[in-house]
Design a protein around this motif. Structure first.
Motif, short mmCIF file in Angstrom:
data_model
loop_
_atom_site.label_atom_id
_atom_site.label_comp_id
_atom_site.label_asym_id
_atom_site.label_seq_id
_atom_site.Cartn_x
_atom_site.Cartn_y
_atom_site.Cartn_z
N ASN A 43 -44.02 0.14 11.72
CA ASN A 43 -44.14 1.54 12.14
C ASN A 43 -42.81 2.28 12.17
O ASN A 43 -42.51 3.02 13.10
CB ASN A 43 -44.83 1.64 13.50
N VAL A 44 -41.99 2.08 11.17
CA VAL A 44 -40.71 2.76 11.05
C VAL A 44 -40.93 4.07 10.30
O VAL A 44 -41.58 4.09 9.26
CB VAL A 44 -39.68 1.88 10.29
N LEU A 45 -40.41 5.15 10.87
CA LEU A 45 -40.56 6.45 10.24
C LEU A 45 -39.23 6.88 9.63
O LEU A 45 -38.19 6.72 10.24
CB LEU A 45 -40.99 7.50 11.26
N PRO A 46 -39.26 7.43 8.42
CA PRO A 46 -38.01 7.92 7.83
C PRO A 46 -37.55 9.19 8.53
O PRO A 46 -38.34 9.91 9.14
CB PRO A 46 -38.41 8.22 6.37
N PHE A 47 -36.25 9.47 8.48
CA PHE A 47 -35.71 10.67 9.12
C PHE A 47 -36.35 11.94 8.58
O PHE A 47 -36.48 12.92 9.30
CB PHE A 47 -34.20 10.75 8.92
N SER A 48 -36.74 11.93 7.33
CA SER A 48 -37.31 13.13 6.73
C SER A 48 -38.58 13.58 7.46
O SER A 48 -38.92 14.76 7.43
CB SER A 48 -37.61 12.89 5.25
#
Length: 138
Positions: A43-48
């Protein structure tokens, strides 16, 4: 034996490339897919994701932390330390023993050759003095 031709598609058109370039392209592509699968798994979200309106910093504010409350408590602790420093040495010793070392009134009384009732009354007077100091009445 015929040499195999390698192609990569750029904007929908096949472009002939060397085998070395072809393998490097697919190595990078597969690595990106691997990283993306790991992101999904954990569940890692990119900064974008947080920069949808051009205000990245405003979008990552942690609402669960109340900064104002933290500052307020820190200021209260500073005021309490000032008030404690204004106590006499004996008063500070009693308060430290009761609230910081968690000694009983009886053990403090034995150490000071007084009854626990006297230490209890002294504690109450010291706490009243601290309350007045913190309220600014002294």
């Amino acid at each position: 034996m015929d040499k195999k031709d390698y192609y990569l598609y750029v904007k929908g058109k096949a472009v002939k490339v060397d085998e070395e370039i072809y393998r490097a392209y697919w190595r990078i592509t597969e690595h990106e897919k691997y990283l993306q699968r790991k992101d999904w798994k954990y569940n890692v979200l990119p900064f974008s994701v947080f920069d949808y309106d051009g205000h990245f910093i405003d979008n990552i504010v942690d609402e669960s932390i109340d900064i104002e409350k933290i500052v307020e408590v820190k200021m209260q602790i500073e005021e309490l330390n000032k008030a404690l420093n204004s106590l006499t040495e004996e008063e500070r010793d009693i308060i430290t023993a009761i609230f910081f070392r968690e000694e009983s009134l009886r053990s403090i009384g034995e150490r000071k050759n007084r009854s626990y009732q006297v230490i209890g009354k002294r504690r109450d007077k010291i706490l009243e003095k601290l309350r007045k100091l913190l309220e600014g009445k002294i």
